[in-house]
Structures are given as C-alpha cells and as structure tokens.
Enzyme design. Structure first.
Site, PDB file in Angstrom:
ATOM      1  N   PHE A  82      71.462  -4.405  14.166  1.00 26.56           N
ATOM      2  CA  PHE A  82      72.013  -4.364  15.519  1.00 26.56           C
ATOM      3  C   PHE A  82      73.086  -5.437  15.635  1.00 26.56           C
ATOM      4  O   PHE A  82      73.002  -6.474  14.966  1.00 26.56           O
ATOM      5  CB  PHE A  82      70.903  -4.611  16.559  1.00 26.56           C
ATOM      6  CG  PHE A  82      70.112  -3.368  16.834  1.00 26.56           C
ATOM      7  CD1 PHE A  82      69.279  -2.837  15.862  1.00 26.56           C
ATOM      8  CD2 PHE A  82      70.237  -2.709  18.046  1.00 26.56           C
ATOM      9  CE1 PHE A  82      68.575  -1.669  16.089  1.00 26.56           C
ATOM     10  CE2 PHE A  82      69.532  -1.537  18.286  1.00 26.56           C
ATOM     11  CZ  PHE A  82      68.706  -1.016  17.311  1.00 26.56           C
TER      12      PHE A  82
ATOM     13  N   LYS B 131      80.011  -7.228  10.485  1.00 24.86           N
ATOM     14  CA  LYS B 131      78.605  -7.634  10.342  1.00 24.86           C
ATOM     15  C   LYS B 131      77.858  -6.661   9.424  1.00 24.86           C
ATOM     16  O   LYS B 131      77.054  -7.054   8.599  1.00 24.86           O
ATOM     17  CB  LYS B 131      77.966  -7.645  11.730  1.00 24.86           C
ATOM     18  CG  LYS B 131      76.784  -8.551  11.872  1.00 24.86           C
ATOM     19  CD  LYS B 131      76.413  -8.740  13.332  1.00 24.86           C
ATOM     20  CE  LYS B 131      77.063  -9.955  13.938  1.00 24.86           C
ATOM     21  NZ  LYS B 131      76.632 -10.226  15.297  1.00 24.86           N
TER      22      LYS B 131
ATOM     23  N   ILE C 177      67.046 -12.551   8.310  1.00 22.70           N
ATOM     24  CA  ILE C 177      66.007 -11.604   7.883  1.00 22.70           C
ATOM     25  C   ILE C 177      66.635 -10.299   7.399  1.00 22.70           C
ATOM     26  O   ILE C 177      66.306  -9.788   6.320  1.00 22.70           O
ATOM     27  CB  ILE C 177      65.024 -11.346   9.048  1.00 22.70           C
ATOM     28  CG1 ILE C 177      64.437 -12.681   9.515  1.00 22.70           C
ATOM     29  CG2 ILE C 177      63.928 -10.384   8.645  1.00 22.70           C
ATOM     30  CD1 ILE C 177      63.752 -12.634  10.852  1.00 22.70           C
TER      31      ILE C 177
ATOM     32  N   PRO D 171      66.601 -18.419   8.346  1.00 26.75           N
ATOM     33  CA  PRO D 171      66.889 -17.377   7.357  1.00 26.75           C
ATOM     34  C   PRO D 171      67.430 -16.140   8.067  1.00 26.75           C
ATOM     35  O   PRO D 171      67.030 -15.846   9.199  1.00 26.75           O
ATOM     36  CB  PRO D 171      65.520 -17.083   6.737  1.00 26.75           C
ATOM     37  CG  PRO D 171      64.526 -17.563   7.735  1.00 26.75           C
ATOM     38  CD  PRO D 171      65.167 -18.700   8.466  1.00 26.75           C
TER      39      PRO D 171
ATOM     40  N   ASP E 161      69.553 -18.144  15.571  1.00 22.71           N
ATOM     41  CA  ASP E 161      70.278 -18.508  14.349  1.00 22.71           C
ATOM     42  C   ASP E 161      69.886 -19.890  13.835  1.00 22.71           C
ATOM     43  O   ASP E 161      69.988 -20.169  12.656  1.00 22.71           O
ATOM     44  CB  ASP E 161      71.789 -18.461  14.605  1.00 22.71           C
ATOM     45  CG  ASP E 161      72.270 -17.032  14.793  1.00 22.71           C
ATOM     46  OD1 ASP E 161      71.767 -16.165  14.061  1.00 22.71           O
ATOM     47  OD2 ASP E 161      73.106 -16.793  15.682  1.00 22.71           O
TER      48      ASP E 161
ATOM     49  N   ASN F 175      66.198 -16.876  23.674  1.00 23.75           N
ATOM     50  CA  ASN F 175      67.360 -16.116  24.149  1.00 23.75           C
ATOM     51  C   ASN F 175      66.889 -15.065  25.139  1.00 23.75           C
ATOM     52  O   ASN F 175      65.694 -14.933  25.393  1.00 23.75           O
ATOM     53  CB  ASN F 175      68.130 -15.509  22.968  1.00 23.75           C
ATOM     54  CG  ASN F 175      67.267 -14.564  22.167  1.00 23.75           C
ATOM     55  OD1 ASN F 175      66.817 -13.547  22.671  1.00 23.75           O
ATOM     56  ND2 ASN F 175      67.002 -14.919  20.909  1.00 23.75           N
TER      57      ASN F 175
ATOM     58  N   LYS G 288      55.004 -34.313  22.451  1.00 22.15           N
ATOM     59  CA  LYS G 288      56.007 -34.051  23.484  1.00 22.15           C
ATOM     60  C   LYS G 288      57.034 -35.190  23.488  1.00 22.15           C
ATOM     61  O   LYS G 288      56.655 -36.373  23.513  1.00 22.15           O
ATOM     62  CB  LYS G 288      55.309 -33.963  24.840  1.00 22.15           C
ATOM     63  CG  LYS G 288      56.249 -33.551  25.938  1.00 22.15           C
ATOM     64  CD  LYS G 288      55.551 -33.493  27.271  1.00 22.15           C
ATOM     65  CE  LYS G 288      56.595 -33.325  28.350  1.00 22.15           C
ATOM     66  NZ  LYS G 288      56.078 -33.646  29.656  1.00 22.15           N
TER      67      LYS G 288
HETATM   68  N1  CTP Z   1      69.276 -10.892  12.249  1.00 23.04           N
HETATM   69  C1  CTP Z   1      68.243 -11.249  11.420  1.00 23.04           C
HETATM   70  N2  CTP Z   1      67.969 -12.546  11.177  1.00 23.04           N
HETATM   71  C2  CTP Z   1      68.756 -13.530  11.693  1.00 23.04           C
HETATM   72  C3  CTP Z   1      69.828 -13.185  12.538  1.00 23.04           C
HETATM   73  C4  CTP Z   1      70.050 -11.849  12.800  1.00 23.04           C
HETATM   74  O1  CTP Z   1      67.527 -10.364  10.955  1.00 23.04           O
HETATM   75  N3  CTP Z   1      68.478 -14.786  11.427  1.00 23.04           N
HETATM   76  C5  CTP Z   1      69.568  -9.477  12.468  1.00 23.04           C
HETATM   77  C6  CTP Z   1      69.358  -9.000  13.888  1.00 23.04           C
HETATM   78  O2  CTP Z   1      68.047  -8.502  14.070  1.00 23.04           O
HETATM   79  C7  CTP Z   1      70.400  -7.905  14.004  1.00 23.04           C
HETATM   80  C8  CTP Z   1      71.525  -8.362  13.108  1.00 23.04           C
HETATM   81  O3  CTP Z   1      70.941  -9.290  12.206  1.00 23.04           O
HETATM   82  O4  CTP Z   1      69.941  -6.686  13.493  1.00 23.04           O
HETATM   83  C9  CTP Z   1      72.670  -9.017  13.782  1.00 23.04           C
HETATM   84  O5  CTP Z   1      72.208 -10.043  14.622  1.00 23.04           O
HETATM   85  P1  CTP Z   1      73.224 -11.034  15.315  1.00 23.04           P
HETATM   86  O6  CTP Z   1      72.461 -12.077  16.025  1.00 23.04           O
HETATM   87  O7  CTP Z   1      74.206 -10.222  16.094  1.00 23.04           O
HETATM   88  O8  CTP Z   1      73.942 -11.567  14.021  1.00 23.04           O
HETATM   89  P2  CTP Z   1      74.246 -13.009  13.528  1.00 23.04           P
HETATM   90  O9  CTP Z   1      73.969 -13.049  12.077  1.00 23.04           O
HETATM   91  O10 CTP Z   1      73.536 -13.987  14.371  1.00 23.04           O
HETATM   92  O11 CTP Z   1      75.808 -13.063  13.716  1.00 23.04           O
HETATM   93  P3  CTP Z   1      76.697 -13.891  14.754  1.00 23.04           P
HETATM   94  O12 CTP Z   1      75.894 -14.983  15.290  1.00 23.04           O
HETATM   95  O13 CTP Z   1      77.853 -14.311  13.909  1.00 23.04           O
HETATM   96  O14 CTP Z   1      77.120 -12.877  15.778  1.00 23.04           O
END
Ligand code: CTP
Length: 397
Positions: free
Chosen positions: A323, A337, A305, A303, A276, A208, A286
C-alpha cells in the site's frame, strides 16, 4: 458455493420445524447434500416422509434402529459431514448439548463428533430469556458452537420478542460463511493491518492515524471467498473480522516476527501503517520532567516488513500487495515505492487531510500493477476490499 458440501441437519421439536423443510430445499438448490435427523419431538411437527422426500434420502430417527445402524453407524453419521446444523434448536436440545447428554440419536451424534456445529435456536421468548438457556448458550459458544438467530418478532405462541428461528436464507448464509468453497478455498493469505505503537516509555508511544478499517475489510473479504487468512494487526480502532486467525502485535518488530512466523503463504497483503522509526532505547521507567530541558530521544529505523518479505528467496509469496498512502504526487511516489520494495501490486491512495480517507469509511485508490495504473472510483472501504479480493482470487487461480 455449497456444491458437494455435506450437511447433517438435526431437526428439533419446535413449531419452526416447518421452516427446516424450506431450508433443506434451499441447501440442495445450492448443491449441498443434506442428511436429515429428526428428533422424536421434531416428528410431532413435521413428518419423516416430507423430510426424507425433500432431502432425497433416508431420515435418521432412532439411536437403536438396526436398519439405520446397518446402513450407517451413528458415529460415522456424525463424522461424515462438513457441518452439523441444529434447526430448530429447542431449549431442551441446547441444554442437552451444553451438558453433554447422549440419550437419543441427536444428542449422541452431537457428542460423538468434532465436526463444527451451527445452532438456530427457536423457542418461546421467556424460555430464551431464562438464565438457564442464556447460561447454556454461553457454554455452547465457549465450546465453539456457532449461532444464527434467534430473531425478534411475533411468535407462534402469541408473544413478542427474541426466540423466532432465523429465516432459512439467513441460516443458508451462516452455513455458507462456514463451509462454502469459494475461489480462494485452500489458499493461505497473510494480511497486515492497523498502526504500530512504538514505545517511548511504559506509558507513552509513537503512533499514527491508521484505524485499521481497510485492512480489516480486506481480511474479511478474502475470508468470505474461502481463504485461510492470517491477520496480523497493530492496535486498531476496529474489531478484527470473525473467522480469521488474529495475531495482535504492538510494534513494527513484533509485526515482522509475526509475519515471518506466518510464512509461507500464497499471498501477502501489507495494509498496515508501520511506523518508520522507533525510539532507540525505550525507557523501562516513565520519563520525568527535568529542569535541564527536554528528553533526549534518539531514533532507530524500523525493519521494512514488506521489503523484507519481497526479498525473501525461499518464502516470497506468489503475490505480494503493498500500500502507498501518500499526500502528494501519489502516482509518482507509489510507482517508485512498488519498484523499491519489490512488490507485485501497490494500492495507492491520497490521504491528505481534505480527502477524509484516513479514519473515514471510504477510499479512493489506484491499483498499480505490471499492466499499468488502474484508477478505481471512490468506493466504501468494504467495496474496495471486495474488488481487491476478487482480483487476488483471479491472480491466484
Ligand atoms: N511497510 C512495511 N514496513 C515498514 C514500512 C512500510 O511493511 N517498516 C509497508 C506498508 O505496510 C505498505 C508499504 O510498505 O504496504 C508502504 O508503506 P509506506 O509507509 O507508505 O512506505 P514507507 O516505506 O514508509 O515510505 P515513505 O515513508 O518514504 O513514504
């Protein structure tokens, strides 16, 4: 910030030794105690009387001085400090340090200690540029010695270039970075940062646009307030800050493992943009184009985290900050969230392409806590980090 910190100041034989008198004054103004050591060459430039008067204590000069040894043995002298500062550090002193010589009080003290050392070099530009000095500097850095300066400018010998000792206030700042007791001293804080890379095969991955800039600035701001920071970072565009424990990872699973290894901590700041999903079974080879069509990639969920740490019964930190980078309905999504993940605070921001925030140097955040939503003005990522670090310090106080 330097109250009750103990500094052993070794003054070498260079014209810049006069600046070390000012350095002593500045350090004492900030509450530090300064034990001065004057080399024989140093005493050609400043007198023991002026050094001792400014430091408010005896100046140590001779390895075999019976009075000094009776007052405090040289081994004890080198170990009873929080930091040893060598200013000015001449080419000769640096060479002795790099070689491990111990033929006078200064070099013996430096060899007989495991106290951190900060060196402020001062010498003629050709001496500084000489391969021998450059080699010695490299060796000392590898040995863990920190440097401040030298600066570039006009020199007392009439030449111009690098070799001027750093100014006293620059040396004070370098000392403060190392031993200042900030409001977060003694606190262990975990920061996750950057993107994760989820492999498709050995050469391709899902990623990303996170640069890691905001997480890095937060780690740096927390460290500046004295925290012991464990910085778990995915492959970011920016360099990790100095003075923190860096744990580099690639995938979300590796990030979770590193985070669990780092617990317990007093606070966890989860600034990473974690992928995600991962490819269910990444290929060990490859993937090749086939006539039959597109590769058949199937995904598995990574997972969470932040949620995992929040739910941990025994190891949940006292303060967990998440965040929420959103592109629409920012407050609504971020508030939901925070509840869903179970964190104490959430830092929400709008990362729509028009905002210039993703990959940019500024951020426009809203901090959501139990007390409601606090809208911050648009600030540099460094300013956001300092403001957040200050709030964290207040919350953990
Ligand atoms: N986060 C995490 N582990 C993941 C996904 C997210 O620790 N697998 C944490 C990010 O570091 C951040 C927060 O969760 O502090 C929100 O991340 P975000 O990507 O906005 O949340 P998602 O759970 O992916 O929600 P969505 O995709 O529905 O927006």
């Amino acid at each position: 910030m330097l109250a009750s910190r103990r500094i052993l100041l070794i003054i070498g034989g260079g014209i810049a030794a006069y600046k070390s008198l000012d350095l002593i004054r500045r350090l004492r103004e900030r509450g530090a105690s300064v034990t001065p050591v004057l080399t024989r060459a140093g005493s050609e430039f400043v007198t023991p009387l002026s050094v001792s008067a400014l430091a408010g204590r005896n100046v140590f000069q001779d390895l075999f001085d019976l009075t000094d040894e009776a007052e405090m043995g040289h081994i004890e002298l080198s170990r009873s400090a929080d930091l040893i500062v060598v200013a000015p550090a001449t080419a000769d002193l640096m060479a002795k340090m790099a070689q491990g010589h111990a033929d006078d009080l200064a070099s013996t003290l430096l060899l007989a200690t495991d106290t951190p050392v900060l060196v402020a070099p001062s010498m003629n530009v050709r001496m500084w540029d000489h391969p021998a000095t450059q080699r010695n500097m490299k060796t000392l850095k590898e040995d863990g010695v920190a440097f401040v300066g030298p600066n570039e400018g006009d020199m007392a010998c009439g030449e111009y270039g690098p070799g001027r000792m750093a100014e006293p206030l620059e040396i004070v700042a370098a000392i403060e970075t190392r031993i200042a007791k900030g409001p977060l001293a003694g606190k262990r804080i975990l920061v996750t940062s950057g993107p994760t890379h989820e492999p498709i095969d050995p050469v391709r991955y899902i990623a990303n646009r996170s640069s890691g800039a905001q997480g890095t600035a937060i780690a740096s701001a927390l460290s500046a307030l004295g925290a012991d920071v464990i910085f778990v970072t995915g492959p970011a565009d920016v360099q990790p800050p100095e003075g923190v424990t860096v744990v580099p990872v690639q995938t979300a699973q590796e990030m979770l493992d590193a985070v669990e290894d780092a617990l317990p901590v007093d606070a966890g700041i989860f600034a990473a943009a974690v992928a995600d999903w991962r490819v269910k079974s990444a290929s060990e080879r490859k993937l090749k184009k086939t006539k039959d069509g597109l590769p058949d990639l199937s995904f598995a969920e990574n997972p969470d985290i932040l949620a995992t740490v929040c739910k941990s019964k025994e190891k949940r930190p006292d303060l967990v900050v998440g965040f929420a980078a959103e592109t629409d309905d920012v407050l609504k999504h971020a508030t939901a969230k925070r509840k869903r993940k179970g964190c104490d605070w959430i830092v929400a921001n709008d990362v729509s392409p028009g905002t210039g925030i993703m990959g940019g140097s500024e951020n426009d955040v809203t901090l959501i806590t139990d007390d409601g939503a606090e809208d911050w003005p648009r600030l540099s990522k460094d300013q956001v980090a300092r403001r957040l670090a200050q709030k964290i310090a207040e919350a953990l106080a």
